[in-house]
Design a protein around this motif. Structure first.
Motif, PDB file in Angstrom:
ATOM      1  N   LEU A  31     -55.076 -23.125  41.292  1.00 45.62           N
ATOM      2  CA  LEU A  31     -54.310 -24.371  41.386  1.00 45.62           C
ATOM      3  C   LEU A  31     -53.293 -24.308  42.519  1.00 45.62           C
ATOM      4  O   LEU A  31     -53.047 -25.314  43.200  1.00 45.62           O
ATOM      5  CB  LEU A  31     -53.597 -24.649  40.062  1.00 45.62           C
ATOM      6  N   ALA A  32     -52.687 -23.145  42.713  1.00 49.93           N
ATOM      7  CA  ALA A  32     -51.687 -23.009  43.775  1.00 49.93           C
ATOM      8  C   ALA A  32     -52.318 -23.121  45.162  1.00 49.93           C
ATOM      9  O   ALA A  32     -51.710 -23.678  46.089  1.00 49.93           O
ATOM     10  CB  ALA A  32     -50.953 -21.685  43.628  1.00 49.93           C
ATOM     11  N   ASP A  33     -53.529 -22.629  45.306  1.00 45.97           N
ATOM     12  CA  ASP A  33     -54.177 -22.588  46.616  1.00 45.97           C
ATOM     13  C   ASP A  33     -54.954 -23.854  46.953  1.00 45.97           C
ATOM     14  O   ASP A  33     -55.231 -24.119  48.126  1.00 45.97           O
ATOM     15  CB  ASP A  33     -55.137 -21.396  46.699  1.00 45.97           C
ATOM     16  N   GLU A  34     -55.311 -24.633  45.922  1.00 51.99           N
ATOM     17  CA  GLU A  34     -56.246 -25.742  46.153  1.00 51.99           C
ATOM     18  C   GLU A  34     -55.662 -27.068  45.662  1.00 51.99           C
ATOM     19  O   GLU A  34     -55.739 -27.400  44.466  1.00 51.99           O
ATOM     20  CB  GLU A  34     -57.564 -25.462  45.439  1.00 51.99           C
ATOM     21  N   PRO A  35     -55.070 -27.865  46.548  1.00 50.39           N
ATOM     22  CA  PRO A  35     -54.524 -29.172  46.150  1.00 50.39           C
ATOM     23  C   PRO A  35     -55.564 -30.075  45.483  1.00 50.39           C
ATOM     24  O   PRO A  35     -55.233 -30.833  44.563  1.00 50.39           O
ATOM     25  CB  PRO A  35     -54.035 -29.767  47.476  1.00 50.39           C
ATOM     26  N   GLU A  36     -56.812 -29.989  45.950  1.00 48.39           N
ATOM     27  CA  GLU A  36     -57.857 -30.832  45.354  1.00 48.39           C
ATOM     28  C   GLU A  36     -58.095 -30.474  43.893  1.00 48.39           C
ATOM     29  O   GLU A  36     -58.337 -31.350  43.058  1.00 48.39           O
ATOM     30  CB  GLU A  36     -59.169 -30.692  46.135  1.00 48.39           C
ATOM     31  N   THR A  37     -58.025 -29.183  43.585  1.00 46.74           N
ATOM     32  CA  THR A  37     -58.211 -28.748  42.197  1.00 46.74           C
ATOM     33  C   THR A  37     -57.063 -29.239  41.325  1.00 46.74           C
ATOM     34  O   THR A  37     -57.270 -29.662  40.181  1.00 46.74           O
ATOM     35  CB  THR A  37     -58.311 -27.214  42.123  1.00 46.74           C
ATOM     36  N   ARG A  38     -55.839 -29.194  41.863  1.00 46.95           N
ATOM     37  CA  ARG A  38     -54.688 -29.701  41.107  1.00 46.95           C
ATOM     38  C   ARG A  38     -54.856 -31.191  40.813  1.00 46.95           C
ATOM     39  O   ARG A  38     -54.624 -31.642  39.693  1.00 46.95           O
ATOM     40  CB  ARG A  38     -53.382 -29.467  41.879  1.00 46.95           C
ATOM     41  N   LEU A  39     -55.246 -31.945  41.828  1.00 48.60           N
ATOM     42  CA  LEU A  39     -55.407 -33.388  41.635  1.00 48.60           C
ATOM     43  C   LEU A  39     -56.516 -33.682  40.640  1.00 48.60           C
ATOM     44  O   LEU A  39     -56.370 -34.559  39.763  1.00 48.60           O
ATOM     45  CB  LEU A  39     -55.709 -34.056  42.982  1.00 48.60           C
ATOM     46  N   ARG A  40     -57.620 -32.956  40.723  1.00 50.30           N
ATOM     47  CA  ARG A  40     -58.726 -33.170  39.800  1.00 50.30           C
ATOM     48  C   ARG A  40     -58.299 -32.851  38.362  1.00 50.30           C
ATOM     49  O   ARG A  40     -58.646 -33.588  37.428  1.00 50.30           O
ATOM     50  CB  ARG A  40     -59.916 -32.297  40.209  1.00 50.30           C
TER      51      ARG A  40
ATOM     52  N   VAL B  83     -59.051 -21.807  29.872  1.00 54.08           N
ATOM     53  CA  VAL B  83     -59.302 -20.401  30.176  1.00 54.08           C
ATOM     54  C   VAL B  83     -59.144 -19.552  28.919  1.00 54.08           C
ATOM     55  O   VAL B  83     -58.436 -19.929  27.980  1.00 54.08           O
ATOM     56  CB  VAL B  83     -58.357 -19.873  31.275  1.00 54.08           C
ATOM     57  N   ASN B  84     -59.809 -18.412  28.917  1.00 51.66           N
ATOM     58  CA  ASN B  84     -59.678 -17.468  27.817  1.00 51.66           C
ATOM     59  C   ASN B  84     -58.295 -16.831  27.840  1.00 51.66           C
ATOM     60  O   ASN B  84     -57.639 -16.751  28.886  1.00 51.66           O
ATOM     61  CB  ASN B  84     -60.753 -16.390  27.918  1.00 51.66           C
ATOM     62  N   ASN B  85     -57.867 -16.356  26.685  1.00 51.98           N
ATOM     63  CA  ASN B  85     -56.517 -15.802  26.575  1.00 51.98           C
ATOM     64  C   ASN B  85     -56.455 -14.337  27.011  1.00 51.98           C
ATOM     65  O   ASN B  85     -56.207 -13.436  26.217  1.00 51.98           O
ATOM     66  CB  ASN B  85     -56.001 -15.956  25.140  1.00 51.98           C
ATOM     67  N   ASN B  86     -56.682 -14.131  28.293  1.00 52.35           N
ATOM     68  CA  ASN B  86     -56.447 -12.808  28.869  1.00 52.35           C
ATOM     69  C   ASN B  86     -55.724 -12.987  30.194  1.00 52.35           C
ATOM     70  O   ASN B  86     -55.855 -14.023  30.867  1.00 52.35           O
ATOM     71  CB  ASN B  86     -57.745 -12.019  29.034  1.00 52.35           C
ATOM     72  N   SER B  87     -54.958 -11.985  30.577  1.00 52.45           N
ATOM     73  CA  SER B  87     -54.081 -12.102  31.742  1.00 52.45           C
ATOM     74  C   SER B  87     -54.841 -12.429  33.021  1.00 52.45           C
ATOM     75  O   SER B  87     -54.413 -13.278  33.812  1.00 52.45           O
ATOM     76  CB  SER B  87     -53.287 -10.808  31.932  1.00 52.45           C
ATOM     77  N   GLN B  88     -55.961 -11.774  33.235  1.00 52.25           N
ATOM     78  CA  GLN B  88     -56.700 -11.982  34.475  1.00 52.25           C
ATOM     79  C   GLN B  88     -57.138 -13.437  34.618  1.00 52.25           C
ATOM     80  O   GLN B  88     -57.002 -14.033  35.703  1.00 52.25           O
ATOM     81  CB  GLN B  88     -57.920 -11.059  34.526  1.00 52.25           C
ATOM     82  N   SER B  89     -57.654 -14.025  33.543  1.00 55.54           N
ATOM     83  CA  SER B  89     -58.120 -15.416  33.605  1.00 55.54           C
ATOM     84  C   SER B  89     -56.976 -16.363  33.929  1.00 55.54           C
ATOM     85  O   SER B  89     -57.128 -17.318  34.719  1.00 55.54           O
ATOM     86  CB  SER B  89     -58.775 -15.808  32.284  1.00 55.54           C
ATOM     87  N   TRP B  90     -55.818 -16.114  33.337  1.00 55.93           N
ATOM     88  CA  TRP B  90     -54.670 -16.997  33.573  1.00 55.93           C
ATOM     89  C   TRP B  90     -54.150 -16.854  34.998  1.00 55.93           C
ATOM     90  O   TRP B  90     -53.840 -17.851  35.655  1.00 55.93           O
ATOM     91  CB  TRP B  90     -53.577 -16.713  32.545  1.00 55.93           C
ATOM     92  N   VAL B  91     -54.046 -15.633  35.481  1.00 57.44           N
ATOM     93  CA  VAL B  91     -53.558 -15.437  36.856  1.00 57.44           C
ATOM     94  C   VAL B  91     -54.522 -16.080  37.850  1.00 57.44           C
ATOM     95  O   VAL B  91     -54.097 -16.743  38.818  1.00 57.44           O
ATOM     96  CB  VAL B  91     -53.358 -13.937  37.161  1.00 57.44           C
ATOM     97  N   GLU B  92     -55.819 -15.930  37.628  1.00 55.62           N
ATOM     98  CA  GLU B  92     -56.809 -16.527  38.524  1.00 55.62           C
ATOM     99  C   GLU B  92     -56.721 -18.047  38.503  1.00 55.62           C
ATOM    100  O   GLU B  92     -56.839 -18.708  39.549  1.00 55.62           O
ATOM    101  CB  GLU B  92     -58.212 -16.072  38.135  1.00 55.62           C
ATOM    102  N   ALA B  93     -56.516 -18.620  37.315  1.00 60.76           N
ATOM    103  CA  ALA B  93     -56.400 -20.077  37.222  1.00 60.76           C
ATOM    104  C   ALA B  93     -55.150 -20.578  37.937  1.00 60.76           C
ATOM    105  O   ALA B  93     -55.177 -21.609  38.630  1.00 60.76           O
ATOM    106  CB  ALA B  93     -56.383 -20.504  35.758  1.00 60.76           C
ATOM    107  N   ILE B  94     -54.044 -19.853  37.787  1.00 58.71           N
ATOM    108  CA  ILE B  94     -52.804 -20.230  38.478  1.00 58.71           C
ATOM    109  C   ILE B  94     -53.009 -20.167  39.992  1.00 58.71           C
ATOM    110  O   ILE B  94     -52.625 -21.089  40.724  1.00 58.71           O
ATOM    111  CB  ILE B  94     -51.647 -19.298  38.054  1.00 58.71           C
ATOM    112  N   GLN B  95     -53.640 -19.095  40.466  1.00 54.84           N
ATOM    113  CA  GLN B  95     -53.857 -18.951  41.900  1.00 54.84           C
ATOM    114  C   GLN B  95     -54.762 -20.051  42.437  1.00 54.84           C
ATOM    115  O   GLN B  95     -54.541 -20.588  43.527  1.00 54.84           O
ATOM    116  CB  GLN B  95     -54.461 -17.579  42.210  1.00 54.84           C
TER     117      GLN B  95
END
Length: 363
Positions: free
Chosen positions: A324-333, A310-322
């Motif tokens: 991964l937190a919401d999608e177990p399949e994304t975490r596993l992938r 992800v790009n180094n801006n707050s919005q991109s990081w928060v969206e990426a964290i969310q």
């Protein structure tokens, strides 16, 4: 065009440079000696596996070890990052007898001192331990090995050694954390050289924790950075754990208890970080975590589809964290993709050490 004062200082600081030349004949070397201050990730990620394949005895000497019974005339010396003072004095005394003296370095130390955001104490530590010894060490080095092409260009190194970690430091068996299944653990593990990344992440982590009540957070930090984390996240109570840094050997031993679901791996632009390798992938695999990496050349190396850059801006990081937190399949992938990236890392890394190819066993 004016040159910034910071650049003048950078170019003025000592940097590794091999001043001596040597020609090794087959069967000259009877022993390889590795000198390091203590157990450290540089040794583990770059040298340990390769040393196991040498056909001659290998001695690893640390800061408190004595040097007895070593014949300099049949010995090749490898210095891992920094050299303890007593060992430097011993090398200097026998400098004309060694078959070779190589320094392996995986950071642009001069850039860290000049441009790094870490505290004055850490910078003084680097000057004392890494830069000042170069005044004498450069006169006896026969080669300099670097961890990346970028770093090799800055240091005029003789060779590049890519990461080649032993399997036991990244293939850690997963464990069940002592927390409810609905909770997720996010982590950021970094040394004193990454103060800027700590500051960058603080508002991001705070926002993520406020949005995601099932998220816990671990950060490895101490001193003023540790206190700052507590101030920033103090209102989140038991969901935040500030862990004091361990010794490297203890950190490896406690890999199971430090496991996480999400690992944050930011890397901000600058001369220091541009020279870094992508060894944080190894940490992510050992912790069993799905990693979020900064989008940069360091992590574009060995990138595998499914990893999260992800790009180094707050919005991109928060969206990426969310995500991964919401999608177990994304975490596993993401976890599986990082494992595949490490496989690519190993595929492109030569298992041999420069100048010691004749002493390498295929076993």
């Amino acid at each position: 065009m004016k040159i910034p004062v910071r650049d003048w200082i950078y170019f003025a600081l000592p940097k590794p440079c091999a001043s001596r030349t040597t020609t090794l004949e087959p069967d000259q070397i009877r022993r390889v000696v590795v000198m390091r201050h203590d157990s450290n990730p540089t040794f583990t990620y770059y040298l340990e596996t390769r040393l196991r394949h040498l056909t001659v005895p290998v001695d690893v000497i640390e800061s408190k070890d004595t040097i007895n019974g070593i014949d300099p005339s049949t010995t090749f010396v490898i210095i891992c990052r920094y050299i303890p003072l007593l060992q430097l004095l011993w090398l200097w005394r026998h400098r004309s007898r060694f078959l070779g003296i190589a320094l392996f370095i995986d950071d642009d130390i001069a850039a860290t001192v000049v441009e790094g955001k870490s505290g004055c104490g850490y910078k003084f530590y680097l000057i004392q331990r890494a830069l000042l010894p170069l005044i004498y060490l450069n006169r006896i080095l026969t080669s300099v090995w670097a961890s990346t092409q970028t770093l090799a260009g800055s240091l005029a190194a003789n060779a590049v050694i890519a990461p080649c970690p032993p399997p036991e430091v990244y293939a850690v068996a997963p464990t069940i954390l002592s927390k409810p299944e609905s909770l997720l653990r996010m982590a950021f593990h970094a040394t004193g050289a990454h103060d800027a990344e700590h500051v960058f992440l603080m508002p991001i982590v705070k926002t993520a924790l406020e949005k995601l009540p099932n998220l816990q957070f671990d950060v490895v930090a101490e001193g003023r950075i540790g206190h700052r984390w507590m101030r920033e996240l103090g209102g989140l109570g038991h969901r935040v754990r500030v862990i004091k840094p361990h010794s490297w050997s203890a950190y490896l031993d406690e890999a199971v208890s430090l496991q996480a679901d999400i690992l944050l791996v930011p890397l901000l632009p600058g001369r220091v970080n541009a020279a870094r390798a992508d060894t944080k992938r190894i940490d992510a695999a050992r912790l069993g975590a799905a990693a979020i990496f900064s989008r940069c050349k360091t992590y574009e190396r060995c990138f595998t589809e499914g990893e999260i850059l992800v790009n180094n801006n707050s919005q991109s990081w928060v969206e990426a964290i969310q995500s991964l937190a919401d999608e177990p399949e994304t975490r596993l992938r993401a976890k599986n993709a990082t494992s595949a990236s490490i496989a690519a890392m190993l595929k492109y890394a030569s298992p041999k050490l420069p100048g010691l190819e004749d002493y390498f066993s295929e076993r």
